[in-house]
Write a protein that holds these residues in place. Structure first.
Motif, PDB file in Angstrom:
ATOM      1  N   PHE A 204       0.826  -1.208   0.000  1.00  0.00           N
ATOM      2  CA  PHE A 204       0.000   0.000   0.000  1.00  0.00           C
ATOM      3  C   PHE A 204       0.862   1.260   0.000  1.00  0.00           C
ATOM      4  O   PHE A 204       0.575   2.222  -0.714  1.00  0.00           O
ATOM      5  CB  PHE A 204      -0.926   0.032   1.216  1.00  0.00           C
ATOM      6  CG  PHE A 204      -1.936  -1.071   1.249  1.00  0.00           C
ATOM      7  CD1 PHE A 204      -2.397  -1.666   0.088  1.00  0.00           C
ATOM      8  CD2 PHE A 204      -2.425  -1.525   2.448  1.00  0.00           C
ATOM      9  CE1 PHE A 204      -3.336  -2.689   0.125  1.00  0.00           C
ATOM     10  CE2 PHE A 204      -3.366  -2.536   2.503  1.00  0.00           C
ATOM     11  CZ  PHE A 204      -3.815  -3.114   1.337  1.00  0.00           C
ATOM     12  N   THR A 205       1.916   1.250   0.787  1.00  0.00           N
ATOM     13  CA  THR A 205       2.795   2.420   0.871  1.00  0.00           C
ATOM     14  C   THR A 205       3.518   2.667  -0.443  1.00  0.00           C
ATOM     15  O   THR A 205       3.589   3.803  -0.927  1.00  0.00           O
ATOM     16  CB  THR A 205       3.815   2.236   2.007  1.00  0.00           C
ATOM     17  OG1 THR A 205       3.112   1.990   3.223  1.00  0.00           O
ATOM     18  CG2 THR A 205       4.695   3.452   2.157  1.00  0.00           C
ATOM     19  N   ILE A 206       4.047   1.607  -1.038  1.00  0.00           N
ATOM     20  CA  ILE A 206       4.764   1.746  -2.311  1.00  0.00           C
ATOM     21  C   ILE A 206       3.820   2.247  -3.394  1.00  0.00           C
ATOM     22  O   ILE A 206       4.169   3.137  -4.174  1.00  0.00           O
ATOM     23  CB  ILE A 206       5.419   0.413  -2.707  1.00  0.00           C
ATOM     24  CG1 ILE A 206       6.579   0.110  -1.768  1.00  0.00           C
ATOM     25  CG2 ILE A 206       5.885   0.434  -4.150  1.00  0.00           C
ATOM     26  CD1 ILE A 206       7.163  -1.275  -1.928  1.00  0.00           C
ATOM     27  N   ARG A 207       2.595   1.710  -3.441  1.00  0.00           N
ATOM     28  CA  ARG A 207       1.622   2.156  -4.440  1.00  0.00           C
ATOM     29  C   ARG A 207       1.273   3.629  -4.231  1.00  0.00           C
ATOM     30  O   ARG A 207       1.190   4.400  -5.180  1.00  0.00           O
ATOM     31  CB  ARG A 207       0.349   1.324  -4.349  1.00  0.00           C
ATOM     32  CG  ARG A 207      -0.683   1.767  -5.369  1.00  0.00           C
ATOM     33  CD  ARG A 207      -2.078   1.411  -4.912  1.00  0.00           C
ATOM     34  NE  ARG A 207      -3.082   1.867  -5.832  1.00  0.00           N
ATOM     35  CZ  ARG A 207      -3.706   3.027  -5.735  1.00  0.00           C
ATOM     36  NH1 ARG A 207      -3.413   3.859  -4.765  1.00  0.00           N
ATOM     37  NH2 ARG A 207      -4.622   3.372  -6.613  1.00  0.00           N
ATOM     38  N   LEU A 208       1.074   4.020  -2.984  1.00  0.00           N
ATOM     39  CA  LEU A 208       0.709   5.400  -2.686  1.00  0.00           C
ATOM     40  C   LEU A 208       1.818   6.364  -3.076  1.00  0.00           C
ATOM     41  O   LEU A 208       1.559   7.403  -3.693  1.00  0.00           O
ATOM     42  CB  LEU A 208       0.385   5.517  -1.198  1.00  0.00           C
ATOM     43  CG  LEU A 208      -0.435   6.697  -0.770  1.00  0.00           C
ATOM     44  CD1 LEU A 208      -1.813   6.636  -1.406  1.00  0.00           C
ATOM     45  CD2 LEU A 208      -0.566   6.709   0.731  1.00  0.00           C
ATOM     46  N   VAL A 209       3.041   6.036  -2.756  1.00  0.00           N
ATOM     47  CA  VAL A 209       4.179   6.894  -3.126  1.00  0.00           C
ATOM     48  C   VAL A 209       4.324   6.965  -4.637  1.00  0.00           C
ATOM     49  O   VAL A 209       4.551   8.040  -5.204  1.00  0.00           O
ATOM     50  CB  VAL A 209       5.478   6.380  -2.456  1.00  0.00           C
ATOM     51  CG1 VAL A 209       6.695   7.076  -3.011  1.00  0.00           C
ATOM     52  CG2 VAL A 209       5.398   6.549  -0.956  1.00  0.00           C
ATOM     53  N   HIS A 210       4.176   5.839  -5.308  1.00  0.00           N
ATOM     54  CA  HIS A 210       4.287   5.815  -6.763  1.00  0.00           C
ATOM     55  C   HIS A 210       3.206   6.685  -7.405  1.00  0.00           C
ATOM     56  O   HIS A 210       3.488   7.491  -8.290  1.00  0.00           O
ATOM     57  CB  HIS A 210       4.189   4.378  -7.269  1.00  0.00           C
ATOM     58  CG  HIS A 210       4.229   4.279  -8.749  1.00  0.00           C
ATOM     59  ND1 HIS A 210       3.086   4.149  -9.499  1.00  0.00           N
ATOM     60  CD2 HIS A 210       5.262   4.302  -9.632  1.00  0.00           C
ATOM     61  CE1 HIS A 210       3.413   4.104 -10.782  1.00  0.00           C
ATOM     62  NE2 HIS A 210       4.728   4.184 -10.881  1.00  0.00           N
ATOM     63  N   TYR A 211       1.955   6.515  -6.962  1.00  0.00           N
ATOM     64  CA  TYR A 211       0.870   7.312  -7.523  1.00  0.00           C
ATOM     65  C   TYR A 211       1.038   8.793  -7.227  1.00  0.00           C
ATOM     66  O   TYR A 211       0.683   9.636  -8.046  1.00  0.00           O
ATOM     67  CB  TYR A 211      -0.477   6.823  -6.989  1.00  0.00           C
ATOM     68  CG  TYR A 211      -1.146   5.830  -7.896  1.00  0.00           C
ATOM     69  CD1 TYR A 211      -0.449   4.739  -8.390  1.00  0.00           C
ATOM     70  CD2 TYR A 211      -2.472   5.967  -8.262  1.00  0.00           C
ATOM     71  CE1 TYR A 211      -1.037   3.821  -9.215  1.00  0.00           C
ATOM     72  CE2 TYR A 211      -3.080   5.047  -9.088  1.00  0.00           C
ATOM     73  CZ  TYR A 211      -2.362   3.981  -9.568  1.00  0.00           C
ATOM     74  OH  TYR A 211      -2.960   3.078 -10.400  1.00  0.00           O
ATOM     75  N   ALA A 212       1.541   9.123  -6.057  1.00  0.00           N
ATOM     76  CA  ALA A 212       1.733  10.530  -5.701  1.00  0.00           C
ATOM     77  C   ALA A 212       2.745  11.208  -6.628  1.00  0.00           C
ATOM     78  O   ALA A 212       2.653  12.402  -6.888  1.00  0.00           O
ATOM     79  CB  ALA A 212       2.183  10.651  -4.254  1.00  0.00           C
ATOM     80  N   LYS A 213       3.695  10.432  -7.126  1.00  0.00           N
ATOM     81  CA  LYS A 213       4.700  10.994  -8.020  1.00  0.00           C
ATOM     82  C   LYS A 213       4.242  11.023  -9.472  1.00  0.00           C
ATOM     83  O   LYS A 213       4.738  11.824 -10.255  1.00  0.00           O
ATOM     84  CB  LYS A 213       6.002  10.193  -7.922  1.00  0.00           C
ATOM     85  CG  LYS A 213       6.689  10.372  -6.595  1.00  0.00           C
ATOM     86  CD  LYS A 213       8.009   9.648  -6.567  1.00  0.00           C
ATOM     87  CE  LYS A 213       8.690   9.907  -5.243  1.00  0.00           C
ATOM     88  NZ  LYS A 213      10.051   9.400  -5.222  1.00  0.00           N
ATOM     89  N   VAL A 214       3.295  10.158  -9.835  1.00  0.00           N
ATOM     90  CA  VAL A 214       2.917   9.994 -11.236  1.00  0.00           C
ATOM     91  C   VAL A 214       1.719  10.852 -11.639  1.00  0.00           C
ATOM     92  O   VAL A 214       1.736  11.479 -12.698  1.00  0.00           O
ATOM     93  CB  VAL A 214       2.635   8.509 -11.543  1.00  0.00           C
ATOM     94  CG1 VAL A 214       2.080   8.322 -12.938  1.00  0.00           C
ATOM     95  CG2 VAL A 214       3.898   7.694 -11.376  1.00  0.00           C
ATOM     96  N   ILE A 215       0.674  10.870 -10.814  1.00  0.00           N
ATOM     97  CA  ILE A 215      -0.537  11.581 -11.208  1.00  0.00           C
ATOM     98  C   ILE A 215      -0.574  12.985 -10.590  1.00  0.00           C
ATOM     99  O   ILE A 215       0.084  13.234  -9.580  1.00  0.00           O
ATOM    100  CB  ILE A 215      -1.806  10.791 -10.829  1.00  0.00           C
ATOM    101  CG1 ILE A 215      -1.932  10.608  -9.328  1.00  0.00           C
ATOM    102  CG2 ILE A 215      -1.839   9.453 -11.511  1.00  0.00           C
ATOM    103  CD1 ILE A 215      -3.225   9.932  -8.907  1.00  0.00           C
ATOM    104  N   PRO A 216      -1.325  13.896 -11.201  1.00  0.00           N
ATOM    105  CA  PRO A 216      -1.429  15.259 -10.651  1.00  0.00           C
ATOM    106  C   PRO A 216      -2.011  15.259  -9.242  1.00  0.00           C
ATOM    107  O   PRO A 216      -2.825  14.407  -8.887  1.00  0.00           O
ATOM    108  CB  PRO A 216      -2.378  15.963 -11.625  1.00  0.00           C
ATOM    109  CG  PRO A 216      -2.323  15.172 -12.875  1.00  0.00           C
ATOM    110  CD  PRO A 216      -2.028  13.763 -12.467  1.00  0.00           C
ATOM    111  N   ARG A 217      -1.585  16.232  -8.466  1.00  0.00           N
ATOM    112  CA  ARG A 217      -1.958  16.294  -7.056  1.00  0.00           C
ATOM    113  C   ARG A 217      -3.464  16.422  -6.842  1.00  0.00           C
ATOM    114  O   ARG A 217      -4.020  15.813  -5.941  1.00  0.00           O
ATOM    115  CB  ARG A 217      -1.246  17.460  -6.390  1.00  0.00           C
ATOM    116  CG  ARG A 217      -1.374  17.467  -4.893  1.00  0.00           C
ATOM    117  CD  ARG A 217      -0.467  18.466  -4.288  1.00  0.00           C
ATOM    118  NE  ARG A 217       0.906  17.998  -4.489  1.00  0.00           N
ATOM    119  CZ  ARG A 217       1.889  18.231  -3.648  1.00  0.00           C
ATOM    120  NH1 ARG A 217       1.672  18.946  -2.582  1.00  0.00           N
ATOM    121  NH2 ARG A 217       3.085  17.772  -3.886  1.00  0.00           N
ATOM    122  N   ASP A 218      -4.156  17.201  -7.665  1.00  0.00           N
ATOM    123  CA  ASP A 218      -5.599  17.363  -7.467  1.00  0.00           C
ATOM    124  C   ASP A 218      -6.354  16.065  -7.747  1.00  0.00           C
ATOM    125  O   ASP A 218      -7.320  15.743  -7.066  1.00  0.00           O
ATOM    126  CB  ASP A 218      -6.146  18.503  -8.324  1.00  0.00           C
ATOM    127  CG  ASP A 218      -5.912  18.286  -9.812  1.00  0.00           C
ATOM    128  OD1 ASP A 218      -4.947  17.595 -10.177  1.00  0.00           O
ATOM    129  OD2 ASP A 218      -6.716  18.815 -10.615  1.00  0.00           O
TER     130      ASP A 218
END
Length: 74
Positions: free
Chosen positions: A39-53
């Motif tokens: 879950f943590t790795i997925r969350l960090v990856h998504y936070a870097k890939v998709i726009p913040r909003d």
């Protein structure tokens, strides 16, 4: 794949005390640690890939943040 880990994490309640099916505590803790790591790795990856909003509007991300907060506190 994410849904599989969510289901595994939630199904641990069937095997922890006071459960009908007894599994050693170290085994359930190891599985929960693996789920929290995914879950943590997925969350960090998504936070870097998709726009913040879009990140904060996705219900899966909010659900995972809550799971991490509850799993980390227990």
């Amino acid at each position: 794949m994410l849904y599989v880990f969510i289901l595994v994490d939630l199904s641990l309640a069937l095997f922890e005390e006071p459960a009908v099916l007894h599994v050693p505590t170290w085994a359930t803790m190891l599985v929960e640690l693996l789920c929290l790591l995914v879950f943590t790795i997925r969350l960090v990856h998504y936070a870097k890939v998709i726009p913040r909003d879009k990140f904060w509007k996705d219900p899966k991300n909010i659900c995972i943040i809550v799971i991490l907060m509850v799993g980390g506190a227990s």
